[in-house]
Design a protein around this motif. Sequence first.
Motif, mmCIF file in Angstrom:
data_model
loop_
_atom_site.group_PDB
_atom_site.id
_atom_site.type_symbol
_atom_site.label_atom_id
_atom_site.label_comp_id
_atom_site.label_asym_id
_atom_site.label_seq_id
_atom_site.Cartn_x
_atom_site.Cartn_y
_atom_site.Cartn_z
ATOM 1 N N ASP A 98 7.113 10.418 2.354
ATOM 2 C CA ASP A 98 6.502 10.749 1.059
ATOM 3 C C ASP A 98 6.635 9.627 0.039
ATOM 4 O O ASP A 98 5.713 9.379 -0.756
ATOM 5 C CB ASP A 98 7.131 12.024 0.497
ATOM 6 N N VAL A 99 7.761 8.946 0.038
ATOM 7 C CA VAL A 99 8.000 7.902 -0.964
ATOM 8 C C VAL A 99 7.063 6.722 -0.740
ATOM 9 O O VAL A 99 6.399 6.241 -1.674
ATOM 10 C CB VAL A 99 9.469 7.442 -0.927
ATOM 11 N N LEU A 100 6.982 6.242 0.491
ATOM 12 C CA LEU A 100 6.104 5.119 0.787
ATOM 13 C C LEU A 100 4.647 5.480 0.532
ATOM 14 O O LEU A 100 3.886 4.683 -0.029
ATOM 15 C CB LEU A 100 6.289 4.674 2.240
ATOM 16 N N ARG A 101 4.266 6.680 0.918
ATOM 17 C CA ARG A 101 2.881 7.118 0.718
ATOM 18 C C ARG A 101 2.537 7.174 -0.769
ATOM 19 O O ARG A 101 1.464 6.740 -1.189
ATOM 20 C CB ARG A 101 2.676 8.475 1.372
ATOM 21 N N GLU A 102 3.466 7.661 -1.582
ATOM 22 C CA GLU A 102 3.224 7.768 -3.028
ATOM 23 C C GLU A 102 3.192 6.387 -3.685
ATOM 24 O O GLU A 102 2.390 6.142 -4.595
ATOM 25 C CB GLU A 102 4.296 8.638 -3.673
ATOM 26 N N MET A 103 4.048 5.473 -3.222
ATOM 27 C CA MET A 103 4.050 4.115 -3.768
ATOM 28 C C MET A 103 2.730 3.412 -3.479
ATOM 29 O O MET A 103 2.158 2.738 -4.346
ATOM 30 C CB MET A 103 5.211 3.325 -3.160
ATOM 31 N N ILE A 104 2.251 3.555 -2.255
ATOM 32 C CA ILE A 104 0.986 2.917 -1.877
ATOM 33 C C ILE A 104 -0.173 3.521 -2.663
ATOM 34 O O ILE A 104 -1.040 2.798 -3.168
ATOM 35 C CB ILE A 104 0.749 3.061 -0.362
ATOM 36 N N ALA A 105 -0.180 4.838 -2.796
ATOM 37 C CA ALA A 105 -1.243 5.502 -3.552
ATOM 38 C C ALA A 105 -1.210 5.082 -5.025
ATOM 39 O O ALA A 105 -2.261 4.893 -5.652
ATOM 40 C CB ALA A 105 -1.112 7.017 -3.429
ATOM 41 N N GLY A 106 -0.014 4.933 -5.583
ATOM 42 C CA GLY A 106 0.113 4.514 -6.970
ATOM 43 C C GLY A 106 -0.487 3.142 -7.202
ATOM 44 O O GLY A 106 -1.163 2.894 -8.218
ATOM 45 N N LEU A 107 -0.249 2.236 -6.265
ATOM 46 C CA LEU A 107 -0.813 0.892 -6.366
ATOM 47 C C LEU A 107 -2.320 0.914 -6.131
ATOM 48 O O LEU A 107 -3.095 0.376 -6.923
ATOM 49 C CB LEU A 107 -0.128 -0.026 -5.343
ATOM 50 N N LYS A 108 -2.711 1.572 -5.083
ATOM 51 C CA LYS A 108 -4.080 1.488 -4.584
ATOM 52 C C LYS A 108 -5.087 2.254 -5.439
ATOM 53 O O LYS A 108 -6.186 1.757 -5.715
ATOM 54 C CB LYS A 108 -4.087 2.035 -3.158
ATOM 55 N N TYR A 109 -4.702 3.439 -5.866
ATOM 56 C CA TYR A 109 -5.666 4.316 -6.528
ATOM 57 C C TYR A 109 -5.407 4.520 -8.019
ATOM 58 O O TYR A 109 -6.297 4.944 -8.745
ATOM 59 C CB TYR A 109 -5.691 5.682 -5.838
ATOM 60 N N ARG A 110 -4.168 4.231 -8.467
ATOM 61 C CA ARG A 110 -3.865 4.434 -9.879
ATOM 62 C C ARG A 110 -3.542 3.130 -10.602
ATOM 63 O O ARG A 110 -3.231 3.148 -11.789
ATOM 64 C CB ARG A 110 -2.712 5.441 -10.023
ATOM 65 N N GLY A 111 -3.611 2.033 -9.886
ATOM 66 C CA GLY A 111 -3.463 0.729 -10.515
ATOM 67 C C GLY A 111 -2.070 0.389 -10.979
ATOM 68 O O GLY A 111 -1.902 -0.466 -11.863
ATOM 69 N N PHE A 112 -1.032 1.013 -10.404
ATOM 70 C CA PHE A 112 0.345 0.704 -10.776
ATOM 71 C C PHE A 112 0.795 -0.545 -10.023
ATOM 72 O O PHE A 112 1.415 -0.474 -8.959
ATOM 73 C CB PHE A 112 1.272 1.878 -10.474
ATOM 74 N N LYS A 113 0.481 -1.702 -10.603
ATOM 75 C CA LYS A 113 0.723 -2.971 -9.920
ATOM 76 C C LYS A 113 2.199 -3.267 -9.716
ATOM 77 O O LYS A 113 2.557 -4.091 -8.874
ATOM 78 C CB LYS A 113 0.053 -4.114 -10.697
ATOM 79 N N VAL A 114 3.056 -2.598 -10.464
ATOM 80 C CA VAL A 114 4.498 -2.810 -10.294
ATOM 81 C C VAL A 114 4.971 -2.343 -8.922
ATOM 82 O O VAL A 114 6.085 -2.661 -8.507
ATOM 83 C CB VAL A 114 5.298 -2.080 -11.393
ATOM 84 N N ALA A 115 4.133 -1.591 -8.218
ATOM 85 C CA ALA A 115 4.510 -1.137 -6.879
ATOM 86 C C ALA A 115 4.454 -2.274 -5.870
ATOM 87 O O ALA A 115 5.157 -2.241 -4.850
ATOM 88 C CB ALA A 115 3.596 0.003 -6.425
ATOM 89 N N ALA A 116 3.644 -3.298 -6.122
ATOM 90 C CA ALA A 116 3.459 -4.384 -5.155
ATOM 91 C C ALA A 116 4.759 -5.114 -4.822
ATOM 92 O O ALA A 116 5.088 -5.293 -3.642
ATOM 93 C CB ALA A 116 2.397 -5.356 -5.647
ATOM 94 N N PRO A 117 5.541 -5.580 -5.823
ATOM 95 C CA PRO A 117 6.804 -6.253 -5.473
ATOM 96 C C PRO A 117 7.809 -5.335 -4.805
ATOM 97 O O PRO A 117 8.619 -5.781 -3.986
ATOM 98 C CB PRO A 117 7.323 -6.767 -6.822
ATOM 99 N N ILE A 118 7.777 -4.050 -5.113
ATOM 100 C CA ILE A 118 8.693 -3.107 -4.466
ATOM 101 C C ILE A 118 8.328 -2.963 -2.991
ATOM 102 O O ILE A 118 9.192 -2.993 -2.111
ATOM 103 C CB ILE A 118 8.662 -1.739 -5.166
ATOM 104 N N LEU A 119 7.045 -2.826 -2.699
ATOM 105 C CA LEU A 119 6.590 -2.713 -1.319
ATOM 106 C C LEU A 119 6.851 -4.007 -0.547
ATOM 107 O O LEU A 119 7.200 -3.975 0.632
ATOM 108 C CB LEU A 119 5.102 -2.353 -1.284
ATOM 109 N N ALA A 120 6.698 -5.143 -1.229
ATOM 110 C CA ALA A 120 6.990 -6.428 -0.582
ATOM 111 C C ALA A 120 8.468 -6.537 -0.238
ATOM 112 O O ALA A 120 8.837 -7.069 0.822
ATOM 113 C CB ALA A 120 6.566 -7.580 -1.491
ATOM 114 N N GLU A 121 9.327 -6.030 -1.110
ATOM 115 C CA GLU A 121 10.766 -6.062 -0.842
ATOM 116 C C GLU A 121 11.111 -5.166 0.346
ATOM 117 O O GLU A 121 11.989 -5.508 1.161
ATOM 118 C CB GLU A 121 11.536 -5.622 -2.081
#
Length: 245
Positions: free
Chosen positions: A88-111
């Motif tokens: 659920d956490v990874l799915r929500e992070m990806i959705a936040g970046l992809k569909y809601r424009g929360f760009k701060v998710a990108a460095p977290i996913l990269a880490e």
Amino acid sequence: LGHPFCFNEFVGLPWLFKLANFLLDLILPPVCLVCRKRGEFLCGKCKSKVEINNAFFCAECGARLPDNRKICHPDSYILGAAGFYKNDVLREMIAGLKYRGFKVAAPILAEILREYIRRTDFDLTGSTIVPIPLYSSRERKRGFNQARMIAEELIKKIPGAALADLLIRTRDTKSQTEFKDQEKRLMNITNCFALANPNLMTSDVIKSRRFIILDDVFTSGATMSEAVKTLKGTGARRVAGLTVV
């Protein structure tokens, strides 16, 4: 990292948008992109729920690959997936970046990807990271390519790694999630990629490099496989796939 609604488009005035982001954080403190708890963009509780894999996989059958070597389907490619979409956490992070424009998710996913790479002992030093491209009109509408954003963050801590937009999407395919049938998924994505600059692939230096095609999500594998096929069709010898889930 900046706020989800950060001022990050004003190229040429870094001091101004850094000040704006600082003031924004004071007014609207960071909140967890998953549970909305104040304090961090991924709180400790949600981070603890992220299960990170410790092996690469065969893209053909999904078998774990000891020592990151193909042992079951030699004609396939090895696939790295940091986690699974059911998380659920990874799915929500990806959705936040992809569909809601929360760009701060990108460095977290990269880490998270870097931690996965560390656990698998897969050396990306000197690799060329190739993000899966969006069709031009879709990228303009979204404002960014989430795969490229993650790739930009990923290479910051990988010695000698480079980001290269080697592929372009030649037509606006439908989302793979719209198709349940594997055959229709394949038809939707077949021949949708081409080289951005075919002349680049004639160099022996390029042919000797290791390419890592990066995407956010691996579902049926049709998109990744098509990208790998396109790159290998030019003579590239070492191509692997890497996704968050």
